[in-house]
Design an enzyme around this catalytic site. Structure first.
Site, PDB file in Angstrom:
ATOM      1  N   CYS A   1      45.262  34.623  33.136  1.00 22.07           N
ATOM      2  CA  CYS A   1      44.060  35.456  33.185  1.00 22.07           C
ATOM      3  C   CYS A   1      44.331  36.747  32.430  1.00 22.07           C
ATOM      4  O   CYS A   1      45.080  37.601  32.904  1.00 22.07           O
ATOM      5  CB  CYS A   1      43.657  35.745  34.620  1.00 22.07           C
TER       6      CYS A   1
ATOM      7  N   HIS B   1      42.189  39.279  31.577  1.00 25.44           N
ATOM      8  CA  HIS B   1      41.624  40.514  32.141  1.00 25.44           C
ATOM      9  C   HIS B   1      42.491  41.000  33.293  1.00 25.44           C
ATOM     10  O   HIS B   1      42.665  42.213  33.495  1.00 25.44           O
ATOM     11  CB  HIS B   1      40.174  40.289  32.589  1.00 25.44           C
TER      12      HIS B   1
ATOM     13  N   GLY C   1      40.199  37.373  28.492  1.00 22.94           N
ATOM     14  CA  GLY C   1      41.436  37.607  27.749  1.00 22.94           C
ATOM     15  C   GLY C   1      42.114  36.352  27.264  1.00 22.94           C
ATOM     16  O   GLY C   1      42.524  36.254  26.091  1.00 22.94           O
ATOM     17  N   SER C   2      42.244  35.340  28.136  1.00 23.48           N
ATOM     18  CA  SER C   2      42.867  34.091  27.691  1.00 23.48           C
ATOM     19  C   SER C   2      41.937  33.325  26.761  1.00 23.48           C
ATOM     20  O   SER C   2      42.397  32.564  25.899  1.00 23.48           O
ATOM     21  CB  SER C   2      43.257  33.229  28.896  1.00 23.48           C
TER      22      SER C   2
END
Length: 354
Positions: free
Chosen positions: A104, A106, A274-275
């Site tokens: 993750c 974020h 993000g990922s």
């Protein structure tokens, strides 16, 4: 008028169930609930073993923190655990409305700030502009770089991903009710299907969120049924996490490209993901649309928040050509809380509305 109410005691609760103390943050609007205390020990020799243990034995902790009435269907969380990796400052298990994520972005951006501010990493030199925080995620070791003043974080955080790669391009999937759709599948610590929302008859920037969620979920289920996901390192990582609908603007441009990520059980990421940015950069690099160290901006269609990403170097993941991706974004603190359980509460472990 009465003065401020002070409560020097905890409300009535089951004395055998410790309060779950948390710090809440958000990155680009996407929440992160970090467990400070109250979670029983997560047992296992490796982080992936700890992830399996928590799923099998401690899933009530996830449900209590993610589900209503303490959370909501789009809540996201993190449980910090020891790592077996010598270079890691901390290990983390990610919680969502369905289970346990492999990565993750974020959350990594938020945890970088949190780890520095809460003293989980050595104090940086007094003149340092950044502090390094090595976070062991289920997908591997992720290095976060936190802007700082002394031992306090400030400004954006950036991280360097695990090797990100493309699993499939132009895969034709039959989506019930929507016909045949061409998707790409890429890995940025988690696997995503990517498709332009336009191919599903939607505008990712203006369509109703319910319509975007329904379309993305249909693609996810179709890909799961028609494509075998595999990862060269571990079967624990070999699953499709969700679908990211894009505006189709994959060719390099200085203007932001917009997307929305629907993952887990129809959970909507408020941030640009993000990922997902990591995987999308890997996909654009794979297609020759992006060069090393060319920075792109990615905007969430949910909140308008922006992450930036760039491929910083080539790498390998098994036999796959891969890239290490740098993702940058801003996280903020929103509060603290202590959550309790009363022993006669029939909804003690939470519920979700669908």
């Amino acid at each position: 008028m009465a003065g401020p109410l002070t409560v020097p005691w905890m409300p009535p609760h089951d004395p055998g169930t410790p309060a779950l103390s948390v710090v809440d943050m958000h990155t680009g609007g996407e929440p992160l609930r970090i467990v400070l205390a109250g979670c029983p020990e997560v047992v296992g020799p490796t982080l992936l073993a700890k992830r399996r243990y928590m799923r099998q034995h401690l899933d009530h902790v996830r449900r209590r923190l993610m589900f209503e009435p303490r959370g909501h269907r789009d809540m996201y969380g993190a449980v910090l655990v020891p790592s077996e990796l010598p270079d890691a400052h901390l290990g983390v298990l990610f919680l969502n409305n369905e289970g346990y994520s492999s990565m993750c972005g974020h959350a990594v951006l938020a945890l970088g700030r949190f780890a520095l501010d809460f003293g989980l990493v050595p104090a940086p030199p007094s003149d340092a502009q950044e502090a390094l925080v090595n976070i062991h995620c289920p997908c591997g070791l992720v290095a976060a770089f936190v802007e700082c003043e002394g031992c306090r974080s400030r400004g954006p955080v950036r991280f360097h991903s695990v090797p990100a790669f493309v699993l499939a391009t132009d895969f034709l999937v039959d989506v019930p009710g929507r016909g045949k759709v061409v998707v790409d599948i890429a890995y940025g610590g988690a696997f995503y299907a990517f498709v332009s929302a336009e191919k599903l008859g939607l505008d990712v920037c203006s369509a109703k969120m319910g319509d975007l969620v329904a379309a993305a979920s249909a693609v996810t289920e179709a890909v799961k049924a028609q494509f075998k996901i595999s990862h060269p390192d571990s079967e624990d990582l070999a699953f499709l996490y969700g679908t990211i609908l894009t505006d189709g603007k994959d060719t390099y441009n200085e203007e932001p490209t917009t997307n929305i990520c629907v993952f887990a059980d129809e959970q909507v990421d408020r941030s640009p993901t993000g990922s997902g940015v990591t995987a999308r950069i890997a996909l654009q690099y794979h297609k020759g649309l992006l060069e090393l160290n060319q920075t792109r901006a990615f905007k969430s269609s949910a909140t308008g928040s922006v992450f930036t990403g760039k491929a910083v170097r080539e790498a390998k993941c098994g036999d796959f050509k891969a890239v290490i991706v740098e993702v940058s974004g801003q996280a903020h603190y929103t509060g603290t809380a202590s959550f309790i359980v009363e022993d006669d509460d029939p909804l003690r472990d939470g519920f979700l509305l669908k």
